[in-house]
Structure formats: C-alpha cells, structure tokens
Design a protein around this motif. Sequence first.
Motif, PDB file in Angstrom:
ATOM      1  N   THR A 128      47.679  -0.461  30.595  1.00  0.00           N
ATOM      2  CA  THR A 128      47.853  -2.083  30.791  1.00  0.00           C
ATOM      3  C   THR A 128      47.813  -3.055  29.668  1.00  0.00           C
ATOM      4  O   THR A 128      47.063  -2.755  29.231  1.00  0.00           O
TER       5      THR A 128
ATOM      6  N   SER B  22      46.414  -9.613  31.727  1.00  0.00           N
ATOM      7  CA  SER B  22      47.233  -8.381  32.155  1.00  0.00           C
ATOM      8  C   SER B  22      48.969  -9.010  31.547  1.00  0.00           C
ATOM      9  O   SER B  22      49.254 -10.064  32.787  1.00  0.00           O
TER      10      SER B  22
ATOM     11  N   VAL C  11      47.842  -5.887  27.744  1.00  0.00           N
ATOM     12  CA  VAL C  11      47.203  -6.815  27.219  1.00  0.00           C
ATOM     13  C   VAL C  11      46.797  -7.910  26.475  1.00  0.00           C
ATOM     14  O   VAL C  11      47.574  -7.633  25.298  1.00  0.00           O
TER      15      VAL C  11
END
Length: 144
Positions: free
Chosen positions: A99, A82, A101
């Motif tokens: 998020t 992440s 990634v």
Amino acid sequence: MHRVTITLDDDLMEKLDAIIAARGYQNRSEAIRDLARIGIQQTAAHSTDDHCVGAMVYTYDHSKRDLPRKLTQNFHSHHDLSRATMHVHLDHDQCLEVTIVDGKANELQHFADHIFAERGVRYGRLVTIPTNPDEHHHDGHHHD
C-alpha cells in the motif's frame, strides 16, 4: 564509550554473527552499534509529524475468519493516508499487499501498527520517505 552486557539467545547470536561475517565488521560491538543506529533512526523517523510518503508491505492469510473485513475497515478508517494498494495472491491462502501511503510519519506508523497487529497478518514492514529530502540528505540533485 559505555560497556554494556546483553544476553542474546543462540538463534539471534547466529544471525548476528552471519551479519558480521557477510558485512565484514571487525567485531560484534561494531555490528551492534550499527544495528542500534539503524533501529534508532527508523524509530525516530516514524515518530515525527513530518510529512512522508511510503509503502506498507505485509502478507496475510486471507482464509483467517474476518481478516479481509477487518483490513478493509482499517483502510476505511485511515482512508486519508492510503493512496493505492497492490494485491498479489501468493498461494492458496497467502496474500501480499503493498500500500502506498501519504501523511504524517507518526500517523502512517499508527496505521501500519493497526494493520500488522491483526491476527493472520504474518509479516509487516513500513518504509517511509520524507517528502522534503533536501532537509535530510544532500545529494546534489534539486527536488521540487
């Protein structure tokens, strides 16, 4: 061509018919073939060890006991995948997180599965983009 008999409940059939009407499919078979191709492509994309970037999008109820702590633990366990998280308070209880990634597609899927499986996470979706787009899609643009 193979003929396959499938059983769908009324709710799912209604949703399928709405897609057929909205997108102008000639028949149900055509729509189901397209949806199956999309599902197969997504499943295959998330099971390779190709390097990808992407976004994990999910909503959760922050008031669920221990959930924020469990999410934080998951992020620390997968800290190498992440990059950044944006957190938005939707209402008194609901939060939305996005998020960014970065990693192997199968590792990103594994991470997302852990997050989405937590009790209190209501919706989750992982979108991945191969980092070598020229190998998958030729659009005339040069990518470095």
